[in-house]
Design a protein around this motif. Structure first.
Motif, PDB file in Angstrom:
ATOM      1  N   TYR A 109     103.315  -5.942  73.423  1.00  0.00           N
ATOM      2  CA  TYR A 109     101.951  -6.066  72.996  1.00  0.00           C
ATOM      3  C   TYR A 109     102.100  -4.868  72.370  1.00  0.00           C
ATOM      4  CZ  TYR A 109      97.041  -5.461  71.800  1.00  0.00           C
ATOM      5  OH  TYR A 109      95.861  -5.641  71.336  1.00  0.00           O
ATOM      6  N   GLY A 162     100.247  -4.437  69.408  1.00  0.00           N
ATOM      7  CA  GLY A 162      98.357  -4.731  68.202  1.00  0.00           C
ATOM      8  C   GLY A 162      98.658  -5.861  67.211  1.00  0.00           C
ATOM      9  N   THR A 200      98.735 -10.222  69.647  1.00  0.00           N
ATOM     10  CA  THR A 200      97.595 -10.768  70.231  1.00  0.00           C
ATOM     11  C   THR A 200      97.138 -11.463  70.859  1.00  0.00           C
ATOM     12  OG1 THR A 200      97.239  -8.879  68.902  1.00  0.00           O
ATOM     13  CG2 THR A 200      94.955  -9.893  69.348  1.00  0.00           C
ATOM     14  N   HIS A 207      96.231 -12.642  74.407  1.00  0.00           N
ATOM     15  CA  HIS A 207      94.999 -13.486  75.659  1.00  0.00           C
ATOM     16  C   HIS A 207      95.594 -14.668  75.520  1.00  0.00           C
ATOM     17  CE1 HIS A 207      91.968 -10.679  73.478  1.00  0.00           C
ATOM     18  NE2 HIS A 207      92.659 -10.714  72.568  1.00  0.00           N
ATOM     19  N   CYS A 263      95.926  -1.140  70.808  1.00  0.00           N
ATOM     20  CA  CYS A 263      95.682  -1.800  71.722  1.00  0.00           C
ATOM     21  C   CYS A 263      95.429  -0.828  73.154  1.00  0.00           C
ATOM     22  CB  CYS A 263      97.590  -1.258  72.293  1.00  0.00           C
ATOM     23  SG  CYS A 263      98.684  -2.606  70.820  1.00  0.00           S
ATOM     24  N   VAL A 293      91.777  -2.662  72.711  1.00  0.00           N
ATOM     25  CA  VAL A 293      91.962  -4.355  73.263  1.00  0.00           C
ATOM     26  C   VAL A 293      91.713  -4.927  75.289  1.00  0.00           C
ATOM     27  CG1 VAL A 293      93.140  -6.729  73.230  1.00  0.00           C
ATOM     28  CG2 VAL A 293      92.900  -5.062  71.328  1.00  0.00           C
ATOM     29  N   LEU A 317      93.903 -17.004  66.796  1.00  0.00           N
ATOM     30  CA  LEU A 317      92.711 -16.118  66.304  1.00  0.00           C
ATOM     31  C   LEU A 317      91.917 -16.370  65.543  1.00  0.00           C
ATOM     32  CD1 LEU A 317      95.750 -13.602  65.835  1.00  0.00           C
ATOM     33  CD2 LEU A 317      95.098 -13.981  67.892  1.00  0.00           C
ATOM     34  N   TRP A 349      93.552  -8.284  65.005  1.00  0.00           N
ATOM     35  CA  TRP A 349      94.375  -8.257  64.729  1.00  0.00           C
ATOM     36  C   TRP A 349      94.602  -7.040  64.461  1.00  0.00           C
ATOM     37  CZ3 TRP A 349      93.540 -12.349  62.792  1.00  0.00           C
ATOM     38  CH2 TRP A 349      94.410 -12.454  62.142  1.00  0.00           C
TER      39      TRP A 349
END
Length: 322
Positions: free
Chosen positions: A22, A24, A29, A33, A63, A66, A173, A180
């Motif tokens: 990940y 970011g 992203t 998810h 990161c 999130v 997204l 992001w």
């Protein structure tokens, strides 16, 4: 054909628990998810801080925020990804990143933190990789581009979004109002990959609307061809090497066609010594093998990051700095 992100995740069958690399950015992203939604409690995030940009600390903080919102564990791996002599910045960063992921994913005290590491490269990345390989005059191995799944150094890697376009990922997204960060280095035109993305791909898309699909098919054909070459090389390795000795016999090599010599030598260098010859080095090596008609003929040439030499009747590769 490219597929939707949801279809790609539905088809993805990783061994769990799953680690998602990940950064970011948009691609990782979406992957994080989607995987966290499908496998709740079985997903963790791994962020590699390359330390190459002033914004690296901001990426890491993003990161962390999130993952806190998602109640996901985040593992931050800090590496020194500065290029060394003879390395491109991209190669240095890639090697540092995979080295960190490998060290993280390998079992510690018999317990691995994850069973699979998922990476977020997508269909546009695959096209760029193929174009870069063409620009270097690569063989089938390079034209195979990126595999969707592979095992390296005991770690199971997967790219579940390899058939999903960048546009579809960003649309996915936005439809979910997910945020992001954009890496400023992605717009740096000093990198050939970025120039291909910004200047060439839009032209290809205008002229050949479905180029991503056709290019992907070509990469698949190349990968199939490379698989056959590897199988032939394994058979030839058994013929040119004594049992339990990974040093090719010069006499046995000379009994093969030059194309098969080149194929088995590439395989030997990669599988036994983890190095590769340039086209010029391989041609010189083949020429030297052809000239090895007497016991007194010496052979000693640079190949990869070391040297190939004649040791009695066989070839030996060594790195004098190790």
């Amino acid at each position: 054909m490219t597929r939707s992100l949801d279809a790609a995740i539905a088809a993805f069958q990783p061994r769990l628990p799953l680690a998602v690399a990940y950064s970011g950015g948009a691609d990782s992203t979406a992957l994080l998810h989607a995987c966290a939604t499908r496998w709740p409690g079985q997903v963790l995030a791994v962020h590699v801080n390359h330390g190459l940009q002033a914004a690296a600390a901001d990426f890491e903080q993003h990161c962390q925020a999130v993952c806190a919102d998602l109640s996901l564990p985040l593992h931050v791996l800090r590496v020194d990804a500065h290029a060394r002599a003879g390395q491109s910045p991209e190669d240095a960063a890639r090697l540092a990143r995979y080295g960190a992921l490998r060290r993280f994913a390998l079992p510690e005290n018999g317990q691995a933190p994850c069973a699979t590491v998922a990476l977020a490269q997508h269909a546009d990345d695959q096209v760029e990789t193929l174009l870069l390989a063409l620009s270097r005059g690569a063989g089938l191995a390079g034209l195979s581009a990126m595999p969707a799944r592979w095992l390296r150094d005991g770690v199971d890697y997967a790219r579940p979004l390899l058939e999903v376009s960048a546009a579809d990922i960003r649309g996915w997204l936005r439809a979910r109002s997910l945020l992001w960060i954009e890496d400023p280095s992605n717009t740096h035109t000093g990198f050939l990959r970025n120039r291909l993305r910004a200047e060439l791909l839009p032209v290809l898309r205008a002229i050949i609307p479905h180029f991503a699909d056709t290019f992907a098919r070509s990469a698949t054909h190349a990968a199939q061809g490379q698989t056959l070459l590897n199988e032939l090389a394994q058979a030839d390795m058994s013929a040119v090497c004594e049992p339990n000795i990974h040093s090719p016999s010069i006499a046995q090599l000379r009994a093969l066609s030059q194309a098969r010599q080149a194929n088995v030598l590439r395989f030997w260098l990669a599988s036994v010594h983890h190095t590769q010859a340039s086209s010029a080095q391989l041609q010189e090596l083949l020429a030297q093998i052809a000239d090895c008609t007497t016991r007194g003929h010496q052979l000693h040439i640079r190949v990869g990051h070391g040297f190939v030499r004649r040791s009695k009747g066989v070839l030996d590769w060594y790195n004098p700095t190790v």
